[in-house]
Every structure is written in C-alpha cells, then in structure tokens.
Design an enzyme around this catalytic site. Sequence first.
Site, PDB file in Angstrom:
ATOM      1  N   LYS A  64       0.844  -1.199   0.000  1.00  0.00           N
ATOM      2  CA  LYS A  64       0.000   0.000   0.000  1.00  0.00           C
ATOM      3  C   LYS A  64       0.883   1.254   0.000  1.00  0.00           C
ATOM      4  CE  LYS A  64      -0.257   0.077   5.044  1.00  0.00           C
ATOM      5  NZ  LYS A  64      -1.009  -0.418   6.204  1.00  0.00           N
ATOM      6  N   ARG A  74     -11.405   0.408  14.155  1.00  0.00           N
ATOM      7  CA  ARG A  74     -11.531   1.049  12.844  1.00  0.00           C
ATOM      8  C   ARG A  74     -12.600   0.344  12.015  1.00  0.00           C
ATOM      9  NH1 ARG A  74      -6.095   2.533   9.747  1.00  0.00           N
ATOM     10  NH2 ARG A  74      -5.918   0.289   9.474  1.00  0.00           N
ATOM     11  N   TYR A 104      15.021  31.931   5.589  1.00  0.00           N
ATOM     12  CA  TYR A 104      13.776  32.536   6.082  1.00  0.00           C
ATOM     13  C   TYR A 104      13.816  32.776   7.592  1.00  0.00           C
ATOM     14  CZ  TYR A 104      11.291  31.647   1.697  1.00  0.00           C
ATOM     15  OH  TYR A 104      10.878  31.659   0.394  1.00  0.00           O
ATOM     16  N   MET A 119      10.829  25.492   0.418  1.00  0.00           N
ATOM     17  CA  MET A 119       9.857  24.685  -0.308  1.00  0.00           C
ATOM     18  C   MET A 119      10.558  23.677  -1.224  1.00  0.00           C
ATOM     19  SD  MET A 119       6.499  26.135  -2.242  1.00  0.00           S
ATOM     20  CE  MET A 119       6.015  27.284  -0.984  1.00  0.00           C
TER      21      MET A 119
HETATM   22  C1  LIG Z   1      -0.316  -1.467   6.852  1.00  0.00           C
HETATM   23  C2  LIG Z   1      -0.887  -2.783   7.251  1.00  0.00           C
HETATM   24  C3  LIG Z   1      -0.032  -3.858   7.574  1.00  0.00           C
HETATM   25  C4  LIG Z   1       1.463  -3.748   7.603  1.00  0.00           C
HETATM   26  O1  LIG Z   1       1.906  -3.144   8.783  1.00  0.00           O
HETATM   27  P1  LIG Z   1       3.476  -3.070   9.125  1.00  0.00           P
HETATM   28  O2  LIG Z   1       3.508  -2.710  10.534  1.00  0.00           O
HETATM   29  O3  LIG Z   1       4.053  -2.038   8.221  1.00  0.00           O
HETATM   30  O4  LIG Z   1       4.025  -4.429   8.835  1.00  0.00           O
HETATM   31  C5  LIG Z   1      -0.623  -5.066   7.877  1.00  0.00           C
HETATM   32  N1  LIG Z   1      -1.966  -5.209   7.877  1.00  0.00           N
HETATM   33  C6  LIG Z   1      -2.809  -4.207   7.575  1.00  0.00           C
HETATM   34  C7  LIG Z   1      -4.270  -4.440   7.605  1.00  0.00           C
HETATM   35  C8  LIG Z   1      -2.295  -2.956   7.266  1.00  0.00           C
HETATM   36  O5  LIG Z   1      -3.131  -1.949   6.960  1.00  0.00           O
END
Ligand SMILES: *Cc1c(COP(=O)(O)O)cnc(C)c1O
Length: 391
Positions: A34, A128, A257, A330
């Site tokens: 992801k 969640r 700055y 920036m």
């Molecule tokens: C992001 C995520 C992981 C991975 O987590 P890490 O701590 O980076 O290994 C595993 N399961 C779910 C559902 C996640 O959203």
Amino acid sequence: MYKWVEIDLDAIESNFIKIKEKVGPETKVLGVVKADAYGHGIIEVSRALARSGVDYLGVTEIAEGIKLREAGIKTPILVFGPFLPEDAFYFQEFVLTATLSDLTTIRNIVTQGFSIAVHLKIETGFGRTGFKYNELAELVQMVKNNDNIMVQGIYSHLATSMYSDSSFAYRQFEKFIEAVKFLEKEDLKIPIKHICNSAALVKFPQMHLDMVRAGTILYGQEVAGNQSLQGGLKNAWSLKGQITYINDLPKGHSIGYERAHFLKSAAKTAVVPIGFHHGFSVEPIPRPKGLLDLIKVLAKVLLRFIDHPRVKTYVRIRDKEVPVIGKVGMQMTILDVTSIPDLVIGETVEMPGRRTNISPELPKVYLRDGKPFKIIKDSEKNEEFLNNLSG
Ligand SMILES: *Cc1c(COP(=O)(O)O)cnc(C)c1O
C-alpha cells in the site's frame, strides 16, 4: 538528475527471504505494498516480490489493486480498506480480494449479484473496521446462503504490536481466535487466518497462523522491540540530491527565512534542491503517550530551541555527516559544508526522510547488484484508473 529516490530491490528480496525463514514453510507471507509500497514504488516492488514467491499482496484501496493488475501482476491481492457499494464491481472485474467488515456491504454485494473472493475482518480492539462478535451469527447465515461470496480468509489488525507491553495484543489475539472458533463451529470453512503485521510477526511466533502481513520490515526498517530478524534486515530506500550551489559566508551572517540561523564562524554553505514540497523534513507532531514520553518530547523541543547538535538534521556527503542550517525551504535546503572544503557542484547528498512522506513525483532509480537498472518517473501513468472509480 538533481533529486531522486534510490530503491534496492535486492534488499527487499533479501528481507522477504528473512521473513520467510522466520515464519517457516507452513505460513504464507502477504507483502504489504500500500501507499506506493511505502514510497518504494508499488509496481516494481510487487514484481520483485512476485518473482520471490510472495503468496499475497496487500493494498488499502481498489485503485492500487487495479494498478497492479494493469501492470500484469497475477498474485492474489487483498484490498484492506472498506469501499463504496457501487465499486463492488471492480473486485470481480480485476480479480481482487475484498475485505468485508460489515453486514450492509455484504447485502449490497448480494443484491448486485457480483461474485467475489473475500477475507472477513474482525473487530478485536483496533476500533476502525470489522465485524463485532454479536454480528457473527448473521454473518455466517449470509455467506452460507450466497455462493457468490467466497470466503478465503479472516483477519484482524493489532493496535499495539510495536509496544513493549504486549497485554493488549494478546487480548486482541484471543478475541480473534474466539471469533474464528465461533464461525468454524457454525461450519464456515475459512482457509487463511491472519493477524500479524511486521512487529507482531517478529515478536509473537505463536500468532503467525496461516499468513503474516509484512510491511515495514520488508523495506528494511526496524520495528520496536528488537528481536531475531533485526540486524539481518537491509535498508532498501534512500533519498538523494545533487549540490547545485556552493557559497562562502562570513561569521554572523544569517541563513534563510526568518533568519532562523546565524553563523557562529565563517562557513562554507551549499544548496541541495530538495525541500518540504518533496516531503523532506515533514514530520508528524507526536502526541505523547505518557508522562515519560511527554518529557522526552518537551526535551526535544527545548534542544531544538537552543539549536543543540543532537537535534539537528544531518545529511551525508562522501560518508560524512553535515548539518542542515536554517529553515528548510519549499524546494531548497541549505547545508553547512565547512567540513568538506573541496566540495564541488553536482556531488551527491544523501538525505534522511520519512519514506511514506516523500513525494511520489521524485524519479525512482531501481538498483540490482548495487547498480541502477531502471528509472521510473512516476505519476505519468495510471491516473485514469483513479478517475474511473466513483466516490
Ligand atoms: C499497513 C498494514 C499492515 C502492515 O503493517 P506493518 O507494521 O508495516 O508491517 C498489515 N496489515 C494491515 C491491515 C495494514 O493496513
């Protein structure tokens, strides 16, 4: 090239093998890709993992899954996040595995008649998404009465696996097992059960079950609670830029700055063309987790106030650490390079960075055997898939 991110695919593969060794042949590994593979580039990383034999890939959004399918990746893909009813179609169309975490979504899929593979998500304390215990009876009836929902797995997510205090993680694990037992007693077949993320797979071998979900450690980042795997991990990511300007300034001259820094003696300064626009020096403000933590945060702020060397940001040039001075701009950052008198324009600077914050716009240079073999300037493709999605 001015600025780029270097990604060592050998390091990612080596970390993947370390994880495989850790969990053993009975446990599958899901590679979490992801957020553009935590800033490493979702497509190249996924290809490397697929070649190494990863069992599953994990993403948060449907659009990420589509991107992988469009790139020709055949590995099963689990989409973690919830989705809008009108997007259920994409799971069938692109052979993505959905996460089901509420009854309304199941009803919607059933009504629409799509055939999709799913993993069920159980609420065990993260707060969640996920089915609550009192919804499980109805859940069983719904999936048993609808052949178009193919349950291939079940999982939950730990909230505190990175803490040294493991009590809440154990409690979540127990609740998860309780839910699994309930569903299995109702005769629901669930092939893949999983709960571990990186920290958990390192710390809790008893929680490995049928699969682990590895993100952070796949990319070579240490997770809290040092255990076996660590040290064996290889860093896969570095942010680099080239020196574009070198300057000599007298003692007492202010820098940048707000005149946030004054030179204590005559100095050689340099400019690197990376700034907060690219995600450099962008840090989340931590909310202290306890009194001790609060004191640490306050101490850090205090040290920043007096410009103490311990809290300065350092970059690396020729294996030497040099400090950032003044406020980060920036698109430019100023360095004190007095310690490298023969520095020349064009030399490479290695910058620290939170990899998920660094702009995906920066070119990515992929390394094999320590040598660049592919350069990708992202954002030039795949945008249309995002636009195709409703919601
Ligand atoms: C992001 C995520 C992981 C991975 O987590 P890490 O701590 O980076 O290994 C595993 N399961 C779910 C559902 C996640 O959203």
